[in-house]
Design an enzyme around this catalytic site. Structure first.
Site, PDB file in Angstrom:
ATOM      1  N   LYS A  53       4.702 -58.426  75.842  1.00 38.80           N
ATOM      2  CA  LYS A  53       3.825 -58.074  74.713  1.00 38.80           C
ATOM      3  C   LYS A  53       4.173 -58.834  73.428  1.00 38.80           C
ATOM      4  O   LYS A  53       3.317 -59.057  72.589  1.00 38.80           O
ATOM      5  CB  LYS A  53       3.858 -56.570  74.459  1.00 38.80           C
ATOM      6  CG  LYS A  53       3.058 -55.782  75.499  1.00 38.80           C
ATOM      7  CD  LYS A  53       2.819 -54.359  75.041  1.00 38.80           C
ATOM      8  CE  LYS A  53       1.918 -53.614  76.013  1.00 38.80           C
ATOM      9  NZ  LYS A  53       2.609 -53.270  77.274  1.00 38.80           N
ATOM     10  N   GLU A 103      -2.664 -49.882  66.845  1.00 36.56           N
ATOM     11  CA  GLU A 103      -2.471 -48.542  67.385  1.00 36.56           C
ATOM     12  C   GLU A 103      -1.620 -48.673  68.640  1.00 36.56           C
ATOM     13  O   GLU A 103      -1.539 -49.751  69.241  1.00 36.56           O
ATOM     14  CB  GLU A 103      -3.798 -47.864  67.727  1.00 36.56           C
ATOM     15  CG  GLU A 103      -4.339 -48.174  69.104  1.00 36.56           C
ATOM     16  CD  GLU A 103      -5.181 -49.436  69.149  1.00 36.56           C
ATOM     17  OE1 GLU A 103      -5.798 -49.759  68.128  1.00 36.56           O
ATOM     18  OE2 GLU A 103      -5.214 -50.073  70.209  1.00 36.56           O
ATOM     19  N   SER A 158       6.691 -58.327  84.419  1.00 35.82           N
ATOM     20  CA  SER A 158       6.220 -58.234  83.026  1.00 35.82           C
ATOM     21  C   SER A 158       7.212 -57.594  82.066  1.00 35.82           C
ATOM     22  O   SER A 158       7.188 -57.886  80.873  1.00 35.82           O
ATOM     23  CB  SER A 158       4.891 -57.476  82.977  1.00 35.82           C
ATOM     24  OG  SER A 158       5.011 -56.206  83.588  1.00 35.82           O
TER      25      SER A 158
END
Ligand code: PLP
Length: 388
Positions: free
Chosen positions: A91, A113, A374
């Protein structure tokens, strides 16, 4: 290069995508649509991002030949180690890119958010290192459930705003973040954390995560036979697929979370069970009732617990370029235990879904199979211990 799998000028991938936004958001979204490609292609933007990716995130991440796992499955398995990124998952690639983009748009305040908190932590980190103020909207219920990530965000200097409306979870936090953005169009950029939302976000996020497959191309001679990645909104998967999409000899597999199973109502397998509709301002596949109510999804992994999927994945499914499968909570847990014990790597529960697919297919001894790992599993220790 063929563009049939990429967006057209209107921001559509075939019938999916677009920007179904309220009029109040037009100025913000329009500016982003006009500017994002120019900025991503600027030499000084690329140089600044690449230095951060190298020295701060730790890129390139290794492509590890997992010899014991390979032996177990009698094939050749390579793990793309996004778990070794700073903050423990892919991310950060997107968050850093969007913060640098925001600066070039003249926006010096960042909002986002978060549900499980992973995107909030990545955004707070990117803001800390670039010196921008950061406001994270989070449902009050999620704040209670995700205390460690809330503590991390605060430690990183972000302001975490509790949202008490509605079900006090992700979609209420999204509404609050959008309200903030409408009220601050001049100075604020809104960072979406996956390859979802109105055009240009799916394409913007895909391009920022494409560094994963760009590195794979230099780390591996010739093409692999398979690339496997888990799919929540779809950002790590599209990043791992991106530079191979037009290489039709590479089989691309996206793995969704089946939760308790696709035959139950506790699942997040959007492409297996969903139908076409608008979610988060784009046309895509969503889990919904026949009268269009979004169905509450379930997955043991917070990052895959999402009732939609990025529009590019909906298109890659429709055109059959990518094969989408699903694995259950239990299968993902077993895959996580196996990797921990035979390779000494504790994977994120999300990534464990991609690993679990290895059980579902027979590979040739000569095949080369890349699994996009990931993220790391430290955040999931509670779940691992509870289910042991
Ligand atoms: C958030 C997350 C995911 C799911 O998001 P995508 O956008 O589908 O990649 C997968 N793995 C990890 C480790 C995550 O943190």
């Amino acid at each position: 290069m063929s563009t049939q799998y990429q967006i057209d000028e209107e921001g559509f991938y075939g019938e999916f995508g677009g920007a179904f936004i309220p009029e109040m958001l037009y100025p913000n979204i329009h500016e982003l649509q006009q500017q994002y490609l120019n900025i991503l292609n600027e030499e000084d933007f690329k140089a600044e991002l690449n230095v951060l990716l190298r020295d701060y995130v730790g890129r390139p991440t290794p492509l590890y030949h997992a010899t014991k796992l390979s032996k177990h499955f009698n094939t050749n398995i390579y793990l793309k180690r996004e778990d070794l990124c700073h903050t423990g998952a892919h991310k950060i690639n997107n968050a850093l890119g969007q913060v640098l983009l925001a600066k070039r748009l003249g926006k010096n305040r960042i909002i986002a958010e978060t549900g499980a908190g992973q995107h909030g932590v990545a955004t707070a980190t990117a803001c800390a290192v670039t010196g921008l103020p950061c406001v994270i909207y989070m449902g009050a219920k999620d704040i209670q459930r995700q205390a460690p990530n809330v503590a991390r965000m605060k430690l990183l200097g972000a302001e975490v705003v509790a949202v008490h409306s509605g079900s006090q979870t992700l979609k209420d936090a999204t509404n609050e973040a959008i309200r903030d953005w409408i009220n601050h169009p001049q100075d604020t950029h809104y960072i979406i954390g996956s390859a979802i939302g109105p055009h240009p976000y799916p394409d913007l996020v895909a391009r920022l995560q494409a560094v994963i497959s760009e590195e794979m191309k230099t780390q591996m001679q010739g093409n692999p036979d398979y690339i496997i990645a888990c799919v929540g909104g779809g950002s790590n998967a599209i990043g791992a697929f991106y530079h191979y999409i037009n290489d039709l000899d590479v089989k691309l597999i996206g793995v969704e979370a089946a939760g308790f199973g696709v035959g139950t109502n506790k699942t997040a397998a959007t492409l297996q069970l969903g139908s076409t509709g608008v979610l988060h301002a784009c046309m895509t596949k969503i889990l919904q009732t026949t009268d269009g109510q979004v169905i509450e999804p379930h997955s043991i992994s917070a990052g895959l617990d999402y009732p939609g999927i990025g529009p590019q994945h909906a298109h890659l499914d429709k055109t059959k370029r990518v094969l989408y499968k699903s694995v259950t909570d239990e299968e993902a847990l077993q895959a996580a235990y196996r990797l921990s014990q035979i390779e000494g790597i504790i994977p994120a529960l999300e990534s464990a879904h991609a690993l679990a697919f290895l059980e579902k297919q027979t590979f040739l001894p000569s095949d080369r199979v890349v699994v996009n790992l990931s993220g790391r599993g430290d955040k999931d220790l509670d779940v691992f211990i509870k289910n042991r």
